[in-house]
Design an enzyme around this catalytic site. Structure first.
Site, PDB file in Angstrom:
ATOM      1  N   ASP A 138      19.751  -8.594  57.274  1.00  0.00           N
ATOM      2  CA  ASP A 138      19.074  -7.474  56.619  1.00  0.00           C
ATOM      3  C   ASP A 138      19.753  -7.237  55.277  1.00  0.00           C
ATOM      4  OD1 ASP A 138      17.604  -5.218  55.996  1.00  0.00           O
ATOM      5  OD2 ASP A 138      18.519  -3.951  57.520  1.00  0.00           O
TER       6      ASP A 138
ATOM      7  N   GLU B 127      12.740  -6.936  54.117  1.00  0.00           N
ATOM      8  CA  GLU B 127      13.924  -7.685  53.693  1.00  0.00           C
ATOM      9  C   GLU B 127      14.745  -8.165  54.879  1.00  0.00           C
ATOM     10  OE1 GLU B 127      15.345  -3.508  54.279  1.00  0.00           O
ATOM     11  OE2 GLU B 127      13.501  -4.437  53.592  1.00  0.00           O
TER      12      GLU B 127
END
Length: 179
Positions: A85, A128
């Site tokens: 992440d 993301e």
């Protein structure tokens, strides 16, 4: 009769060619439905399609290893899942725009391709977040791979155009199957 046989063979060849074309088009559509268009990586749908087979394969390998009384956790027969992440990614979109964010995500996918093995599957989990699925992994090697990914991201100057580069970091965690 000879003319009819020639026509039948020509028609059979045409049907075979069209069937091949249709199969290729179907495979291209299937691949497209399993691929993230921005990064070219696999998408979450890919897991639902392919993971049951991978899990079954690992379970079979684990049972064989257990039957041989070996230390099956030291063998290269596990699945490794690493969730990556990117930290503070929203700031990129808010400050520089979504095009800059897209460029960062594309570069991140390139970093993951370099940091992982060819046999690993890279999946854009969402936004993301990325998932690395490593096959045939020994548990003691997972930390090294996770650290290689982390440092590769941290050391990369993300080029967002107009001579602007950003430094980013990531958070990641990993686990194995069987759990």
């Amino acid at each position: 009769l000879h003319q009819l046989k020639l026509q039948a063979h020509a028609l059979e060849a045409l049907v075979e060619a069209r069937t091949r074309e249709l199969a290729e088009a179907n495979e291209a559509l299937r691949n497209q439905s399993l691929t993230d268009p921005l990064t070219g990586l696999r998408n979450r749908r890919y897991l639902g399609v392919c993971m049951p087979e991978d899990l079954a394969q690992v379970n079979r390998a684990q049972h064989r290893a257990a039957a041989l009384s070996g230390d099956r956790f030291a063998m290269n027969i596990d699945l490794l899942f690493i969730m990556v992440d990117m930290d503070h990614f929203k700031e990129v979109n808010d400050t520089y725009g979504h095009h800059a964010g897209d460029l960062v995500l594309q570069q991140l996918s390139d970093i993951l391709r370099v940091a992982t093995r060819d046999t690993d599957t890279l999946i854009r989990w969402g936004g993301e977040e990325f998932l690395v699925v490593g096959r045939n992994v020994a548990r003691h090697e997972a930390g090294q791979l996770a650290e290689r990914i982390r440092t590769s991201i941290e050391e990369h100057p993300f080029d967002i155009g107009d001579g602007v580069t950003l430094r980013k970091s990531c958070s990641l965690g990993f686990t194995f199957f069987p759990f």
